[in-house]
Design an enzyme around this catalytic site. Structure first.
Site, short mmCIF file in Angstrom:
data_model
loop_
_atom_site.label_atom_id
_atom_site.label_comp_id
_atom_site.label_asym_id
_atom_site.label_seq_id
_atom_site.Cartn_x
_atom_site.Cartn_y
_atom_site.Cartn_z
N LEU A 158 -6.57 -11.14 -1.97
CA LEU A 158 -6.46 -10.66 -3.35
C LEU A 158 -4.98 -10.60 -3.69
CD1 LEU A 158 -8.94 -7.62 -3.01
CD2 LEU A 158 -9.47 -9.94 -3.83
N GLY A 184 0.99 -13.61 -4.60
CA GLY A 184 2.39 -13.57 -5.06
C GLY A 184 3.33 -13.65 -3.88
N VAL A 186 4.02 -11.49 -1.31
CA VAL A 186 3.48 -11.14 0.00
C VAL A 186 2.34 -12.07 0.38
CG1 VAL A 186 2.42 -9.35 1.41
CG2 VAL A 186 4.23 -8.74 -0.20
N LYS A 201 1.03 0.77 0.09
CA LYS A 201 1.31 2.14 0.54
C LYS A 201 0.79 3.18 -0.43
CE LYS A 201 4.52 -0.26 0.15
NZ LYS A 201 5.65 -1.18 0.19
N GLU A 238 -0.55 -1.87 8.55
CA GLU A 238 0.77 -1.88 9.21
C GLU A 238 1.88 -2.23 8.21
OE1 GLU A 238 1.83 -1.44 12.88
OE2 GLU A 238 3.39 -1.06 11.41
N ILE A 246 8.40 -3.90 10.66
CA ILE A 246 8.52 -3.10 11.89
C ILE A 246 7.13 -2.62 12.30
CG2 ILE A 246 9.61 -1.10 12.96
CD1 ILE A 246 11.62 -1.08 10.63
N ASP A 254 8.20 6.08 -3.35
CA ASP A 254 7.81 5.05 -2.39
C ASP A 254 7.97 5.57 -0.95
OD1 ASP A 254 7.41 2.05 -1.69
OD2 ASP A 254 9.28 2.55 -0.69
N LYS A 292 5.07 6.41 2.13
CA LYS A 292 5.15 5.94 3.53
C LYS A 292 5.19 7.12 4.50
CE LYS A 292 7.60 1.78 1.99
NZ LYS A 292 8.96 1.29 1.64
#
Lengths: 425, 425
Positions: free
Chosen positions: B6, B9, B11, B102, B126, B133, B198, B202
């Site tokens: 879905l 772009g 990512v 996130k 992840e 990372i 943001d 996280k």
């Protein structure tokens, strides 16, 4: 699940201690109560650093690996002879084995891993490399999308402690080594640590997991830190570098390099700031870019942390039966040592006569090597010039040739010192 | 295994690119060929950054999550409304879901994870924390033997880029923010990055995995970096610190703290040397001690590295069906904000009259707070004194009381600035 431990010294005792103090938390994670039921020790009457209630002791380690009631064996005794036989027997008897023994895995891992695969058991060794840092799991799982291009690590705490003290306090090698031995960081025979053999064991393991090839400890070129002088440390600082004892594995143009040697790295790199007994491993993947993993490389509870993480993985039964995280290996050729390219630091002691520096730089030019930086230090009482040179990136064969030529110059007073430089960028 | 994406772009395109270029290597690791078969995009005619051969496109995302031939859904579109409905539908249809979102996990994770558990599917993320990372896997697996005491991370690259530029080049906040927007690091609306939202998303995820409790994003106290002035940065440097925007979660005396705020940390700490857009997370476990994980927190291929690592885990079928790595959660109370203890940096602008510093230090003494360090800078044209103070460790309620008292002193020219200090030792 019944667990038998071979060796209940520092690491074995640490495992029992951590299992005891974190019992509730580990139970919440795994849903399973982990209890060490058996332990084989050399002397049953020696005092222990951990609670021993509920543990059945024996002085006959084969009793553990042949005991049908035991499912998982923790090999924490060290050595590569008896330990190997015990691990083989355990695996043949269908037991999972977890070990912290880097020498055993580096030298006999191919045979033992194949045996484990044949017997459908797990052989795990997270604690064998960089102590408590979960570096093998990160390579196998967290970075599984990547082609790994480089692994570069400070993977021997004793060596890093010595180099840190030399740099920060201007002490010399022998003096710090003595203190490290008194502090218990270095063994009575420090050869494995300071001559890089311990780091080479770990690097062979890292490289095999990173690149998906067989363990090839005998291919690691190894150089220790005993030849690093205070003068090298001072020159490195002046030139903007820190000297670290690195294990470096690279895959370049389809060939592998594995080398352990003192290395000048720019002060601004994180690895240059990993000090004292701490360990860190830099990994470059072709998707993720550089990642770095830092933590304690030794110590009873840090090592126990890694051993128990393996234990949890086995108990949760979430592992596939692969070898070093790979379904199949590739036979990747090794780079010829002479063809390895690197930047180099050279240190020269020359009679301070007019024209010496001109002569020497001419030799570099003749070999088509650039001098990127040069420092000449104050002349000593004997009227000698102390000169440090940083080259551009050249083949090892080329640096050896230029050094041989310089060595013949009549002004040169002692053997030219050669140390690798890595920019890590 | 058929995979539907879905959002194709930055990512999503990165995932397809990395799968293509590392196909052979991933195949050797997993034994499985991974192929994206379907993609839902907003505009089917837009150009793509990745190869699209073999991918069936749709503009109707529900077609993907309702398609019986698809086993795994990658939610890489962002947002928390449509994305939530799509993820819920996918899970109810028995599909595994991997997301880099996130905000979605931090705000709706409890509901979605419970749904996944009920439907015996995996919901993995992840890539949602610290980009490439492998920090969640390290917490869940590599450190599974530990009780986690602290997580402290630089988990927003944009904020770290801004603070690094302010420190290294003496630039001011607005100027660097503008550049970050031009470079594509910061969104047109930079609120999520610079006001810490943001990072708070996280941190909520990290804390839940670290401590084994529910996700509680609304409990994170959040403060951004827009109030950090060049003067604060200069004072911090002078006092031996670097200002970083940290997300900190601690478990102390059975209570949890979660806070995102600018923080002075000693320059010698590794975290203080994590610069530019890079991320790093420091984790303290009660067995392993401090460990640190460093890498790229954003970027197409770094994020793809984490998404594909999750994908490999699902395909290898080596995951147990737990929630956030735990078999059971604990309801851990939150520390009252007023009771949180910290060292503080205070910055004051005072009229430069005799006795002002004496008056101010007396107010500290009256509140039983030690002044550990103080710097007073050259007087400006208005005859004002610029004063920076580092306190000892005190309760937040106590620092608020002392600041209120100082604020009333007739020499004080503007609001007293308060910034947390963490020694991270």
């Amino acid at each position: 699940m019944n667990i038998g431990i071979l060796g209940l010294g520092t690491v074995g005792g640490g495992v029992v201690n951590v299992l005891a103090k974190n019992q509730a938390e580990i139970m919440r994670r795994t849903g399973v109560q982990i209890q060490v039921t058996h332990a084989a020790v050399r002397d049953i009457n020696q005092p222990r650093i951990c609670p021993t209630k509920g543990i059945e002791f024996t002085q006959a380690p084969f009793e553990i690996v042949n005991n049908d009631s035991i499912d998982i064996v923790l090999e924490l005794m060290g050595g590569t002879t008896l330990a190997k036989e015990l691990v083989k027997t355990a695996i043949k008897n269908g037991k999972h084995v977890i070990t912290a023994n880097k020498a055993l895995i580096a030298t006999h891992g191919n045979e033992l891993l194949a045996l484990a695969k044949d017997n459908n058991t797990h052989l795990l060794f997270e604690a064998a490399v960089a102590g408590g840092i979960p570096i093998l799991k990160s390579l196998e799982q967290g970075l599984s999308a990547n082609q790994i291009e480089m692994v570069a690590g400070i993977i021997n705490g004793t060596g890093n402690f010595i180099l840190t003290e030399m740099r920060d306090k201007g002490r010399d090698f022998a003096d710090v080594l003595k203190e490290a031995q008194e502090l218990g960081y270095a063994e009575a025979d420090p050869t494995f640590d300071v001559e890089g053999i311990d780091a080479a064991h770990k690097l062979a393991i890292l490289a095999a997991i990173a690149f998906g090839c067989e363990l090839q400890f005998d291919k690691v070129s190894t150089q220790g830190i005993s030849q690093i002088s205070g003068e090298d440390v001072a020159f490195a600082t002046e030139l903007g570098y820190s000297i670290k004892h690195l294990g470096i594995a690279k895959k370049l143009n389809g060939k592998i390099q594995m080398r352990v040697h003192p290395t000048l790295i720019p002060k601004t790199r994180l690895l240059a700031n990993v000090d004292g007994v701490m360990n860190a491993v830099l990994i470059k993947g072709n998707a993720v870019g550089p990642t770095l993993y830092y933590g304690a490389g030794a110590g009873a509870e840090a090592t126990a942390s890694a051993v128990i993480a393996d234990l949890v993985d086995v108990i949760k039964d979430t592992l596939s039966h692969n070898v070093l995280g790979w379904q199949s290996f590739e036979a990747i050729p090794y780079q010829n040592q002479d063809d390895i390219e690197s930047i180099f630091y050279l240190r020269l002691l020359a009679t301070d006569k007019p024209g010496v520096l001109a002569d020497i730089t001419a030799i570099f030019a003749n070999h088509n090597i650039s001098v990127e930086a040069v420092v000449q230090k104050q002349i000593d009482a004997q009227d000698n010039a102390h000169i440090a040179i940083i080259t551009n990136q050249v083949k090892t064969s080329n640096i050896n040739a230029v050094v041989a030529a310089i060595q013949k110059h009549d002004s040169i007073q002692e053997e030219v010192k050669i140390i690798h430089v890595e920019t890590l960028d």
